[in-house]
Design an enzyme around this catalytic site. Structure first.
Site, short mmCIF file in Angstrom:
data_model
loop_
_atom_site.label_atom_id
_atom_site.label_comp_id
_atom_site.label_asym_id
_atom_site.label_seq_id
_atom_site.Cartn_x
_atom_site.Cartn_y
_atom_site.Cartn_z
N ASP A 54 2.77 5.90 -6.95
CA ASP A 54 3.91 5.87 -6.04
C ASP A 54 5.24 5.73 -6.74
OD1 ASP A 54 2.61 6.35 -3.73
OD2 ASP A 54 2.05 4.27 -3.43
N HIS B 88 -1.82 -2.22 -9.77
CA HIS B 88 -2.80 -1.64 -8.86
C HIS B 88 -4.01 -2.55 -8.81
CE1 HIS B 88 -5.49 1.23 -6.93
NE2 HIS B 88 -4.39 1.84 -6.54
N HIS C 138 0.88 -1.19 0.00
CA HIS C 138 0.00 0.00 0.00
C HIS C 138 0.90 1.23 0.00
CE1 HIS C 138 -3.50 2.37 0.61
NE2 HIS C 138 -3.80 2.08 1.87
N1 ACO Z 1 5.62 -6.94 -10.54
C1 ACO Z 1 5.52 -8.15 -11.13
N2 ACO Z 1 4.38 -8.86 -11.21
C2 ACO Z 1 3.27 -8.33 -10.65
C3 ACO Z 1 3.29 -7.06 -10.02
C4 ACO Z 1 4.51 -6.36 -9.97
N3 ACO Z 1 4.58 -5.16 -9.39
N4 ACO Z 1 2.06 -6.77 -9.55
C5 ACO Z 1 1.29 -7.82 -9.88
N5 ACO Z 1 2.01 -8.76 -10.56
C6 ACO Z 1 1.50 -10.02 -11.14
C7 ACO Z 1 1.23 -11.04 -10.06
O1 ACO Z 1 2.34 -11.90 -9.85
C8 ACO Z 1 0.05 -11.77 -10.64
O2 ACO Z 1 0.51 -12.67 -11.62
P1 ACO Z 1 -0.28 -14.07 -11.87
O3 ACO Z 1 -1.65 -13.70 -12.34
O4 ACO Z 1 0.54 -14.74 -12.93
O5 ACO Z 1 -0.28 -14.79 -10.55
C9 ACO Z 1 -0.75 -10.68 -11.38
O6 ACO Z 1 0.23 -9.68 -11.72
C10 ACO Z 1 -1.85 -10.04 -10.55
O7 ACO Z 1 -1.30 -9.63 -9.30
P2 ACO Z 1 -2.14 -9.59 -7.94
O8 ACO Z 1 -1.20 -9.53 -6.78
O9 ACO Z 1 -3.15 -10.70 -7.96
O10 ACO Z 1 -2.91 -8.24 -8.13
P3 ACO Z 1 -3.59 -7.40 -6.98
O11 ACO Z 1 -4.60 -6.56 -7.66
O12 ACO Z 1 -4.05 -8.26 -5.87
O13 ACO Z 1 -2.37 -6.52 -6.40
C11 ACO Z 1 -0.81 -4.77 -6.05
C12 ACO Z 1 -2.16 -5.19 -6.68
C13 ACO Z 1 -0.76 -5.20 -4.57
C14 ACO Z 1 -0.69 -3.26 -6.12
C15 ACO Z 1 0.33 -5.46 -6.85
O14 ACO Z 1 0.28 -5.07 -8.22
C16 ACO Z 1 1.70 -5.16 -6.26
O15 ACO Z 1 2.13 -5.89 -5.35
N6 ACO Z 1 2.41 -4.10 -6.77
C17 ACO Z 1 3.67 -3.69 -6.21
C18 ACO Z 1 3.43 -2.86 -4.95
C19 ACO Z 1 2.90 -1.47 -5.23
O16 ACO Z 1 3.39 -0.77 -6.09
N7 ACO Z 1 1.87 -1.09 -4.44
C20 ACO Z 1 1.29 0.26 -4.54
C21 ACO Z 1 -0.14 0.22 -4.86
S1 ACO Z 1 -0.70 1.86 -5.23
C22 ACO Z 1 -0.99 2.61 -3.75
O17 ACO Z 1 -1.12 2.03 -2.71
C23 ACO Z 1 -1.09 4.08 -3.84
#
Ligand code: ACO
Length: 428
Positions: free
Chosen positions: A363, A306, A265
């Site tokens: 971010d 996201h 987050h």
């Molecule tokens: N890098 C590489 N792969 C990723 C990333 C990433 N940053 N984010 C998601 N994926 C992949 C996952 O491995 C998953 O792959 P799969 O379908 O083959 O298993 C797919 O994309 C979907 O990911 P989820 O985790 O299921 O997506 P979710 O919507 O639950 O998560 C989140 C969103 C938590 C933001 C995620 O993209 C992440 O961890 N990003 C990095 C952290 C980040 O930047 N957070 C800030 C959010 S914005 C904010 O708070 C203002």
């Protein structure tokens, strides 16, 4: 208002007729409140398909990349309003007149100082304590200063605590920073704007005059605006849940700070910079992109992806512009920023990121801007928390103002043992 109904059948038998409710925009919702009496709960860990409340503050359409506060598009707010105007809109529902804006700005400006006793709290922390740990503790401690004169069922008293929080968060955040670097606390200055005052409290020292750069102040104000609210995210939902029990607003905001801290987050901007430092140079970008795509490796590209935006993050679009503006206006040359720009390019063109709809989020760019203006990495999430305080408190206020508000209390699918015979310790 129920416009249509959904029938829930199990093995061909209708067990419940559930009203479908329409909002003013966005997905319709199936009202499952009566389902418990039919003997079922819904199961939705992570709230992937659950609306937890009714709200008129912020609207997001993640597929179309839309974000609006009280109906006003985020890019108009970021480009044409300042942060305090956005705070007013979030709290009150409409854009202020000039007189309302002046009065609001004046109120916030006159609440920026904290009780001197609160200042002493900082001295209990170790100098290397993370500023988020200090923020969490000190904001929670505000409850002890404003407890007895607060009736959360009175709208004007709730608004007073909202004003105090918006005004005092930058002061507390700047104190956390000054304490961590061993410099004296700098008290707020009422001559300055909200963003200028924060920069002044962060960067000025008694020995030297500090002149706030207009470019930096504008970028800072935009960072505040773009983080001001984001509907029912993890930290806002935490604040609502804490507040649903009738807890003191300062304690609820401390809960929001704690929830925001995690790297999935608000901690993402700090984690993003840590990642850029780990990558270190342009020749290692491809290696890290490959790591992020490797399912066996838990590494993710921080600042990408996201939960809601699967097209683009509209805040990131504005932040990207500001980022490039700040870097060129300040003439900053930093190898990490080159790494960030290369990463952005590679990830935007890579099929893995395109297929999974993983775009740089707000971010990613805010971290780069904050670094460029000299803010240490461990303050990034603190600045996010400061900016989001208005959103948290606006949601808290909205919830408490709604009739029939109930304590938040989810149910569960139990998977543990049942009906075990207990054997006293002496016999085990
Ligand atoms: N890098 C590489 N792969 C990723 C990333 C990433 N940053 N984010 C998601 N994926 C992949 C996952 O491995 C998953 O792959 P799969 O379908 O083959 O298993 C797919 O994309 C979907 O990911 P989820 O985790 O299921 O997506 P979710 O919507 O639950 O998560 C989140 C969103 C938590 C933001 C995620 O993209 C992440 O961890 N990003 C990095 C952290 C980040 O930047 N957070 C800030 C959010 S914005 C904010 O708070 C203002």
């Amino acid at each position: 208002m129920a416009d249509s109904k959904a029938s829930l059948s199990i093995d061909g038998n209708v067990i419940a007729d559930l009203p479908i409710l329409k909002g003013s925009a966005g997905n319709d919702v199936i009202d499952i409140r009566t389902l418990g009496s039919a003997g079922y709960f819904t199961y939705d860990p992570g709230f992937l398909a659950t609306a937890s409340c009714e709200s008129a503050i912020t609207f997001i359409d993640g597929d179309k990349g839309v974000l609006q506060h009280r109906g006003y598009p985020i890019d108009s707010l970021a480009k044409q309003a300042d942060y305090l105007e956005v705070c007013y809109i979030l709290l009150n529902g409409d854009a202020p007149t000039k007189a309302q804006y002046d009065e609001f700005t004046n109120t916030i400006t006159n609440h920026t100082m904290v009780h001197e006793k609160l200042v002493h709290f900082f001295h209990g922390f170790l100098p290397d304590a993370h500023p988020m740990a200090m923020l969490c503790g000190v904001v929670g401690a505000l409850s002890s200063f404003y407890h007895s004169d607060l009736d959360i069922h009175e709208a004007d008293q709730r608004m007073r605590s909202a004003h105090r929080l918006i005004a005092k968060m930058p002061t507390i955040a700047a104190m956390a920073y000054k304490y961590s670097i061993g410099q004296p606390f700098v008290y707020p200055s009422n001559e300055l704007t909200y963003a200028e005052n924060f920069l002044h409290m962060l960067f000025s020292v008694p020995a030297e005059k500090y002149v706030v750069s207009p470019t930096v102040a504008r970028a800072m104000d935009r960072i505040f605006t773009l983080h001001a609210d984001h509907e029912q995210n993890a930290s806002t939902s935490t604040v609502r849940l804490a507040g649903s029990s009738g807890a003191n607003p300062y304690a609820c905001i401390a809960a929001g700070v704690a929830s925001l801290w995690g790297p999935a987050h608000g901690g993402a901007n700090e984690a993003c910079l840590t990642m850029l430092e780990e990558i270190g140079s342009l020749d290692r970008v491809d290696e890290f992109v490959a790591k992020a795509k490797d399912k066996a490796d838990p590494f993710r590209l921080m600042g990408f992806g996201h939960r809601v935006y699967k097209n683009f993050d509209p805040r990131a679009t504005v932040m990207r512009e500001t980022c490039h503006e700040v870097l060129s206006e300040l003439g900053i040359k930093d190898p990490l920023l080159d790494v960030a720009m290369a990463l952005e390019k590679v990830a935007l063109e890579d099929p893995y990121f395109i297929e999974k709809k993983l775009y740089p989020n707000v971010d990613f760019y805010s971290g780069i801007i904050l670094k460029a203006i000299g803010i240490p990495t461990n303050m990034f999430t603190v600045i996010f928390a400061m900016s989001r305080t208005v959103g948290w408190i606006a949601h808290w206020d909205e919830m408490l103002g709604q009739p029939g508000q109930k304590i938040g209390r989810p149910r569960q699918k139990y998977t543990g043992e049942i009906d075990r015979k207990f054997i006293p310790l002496s016999d085990r």
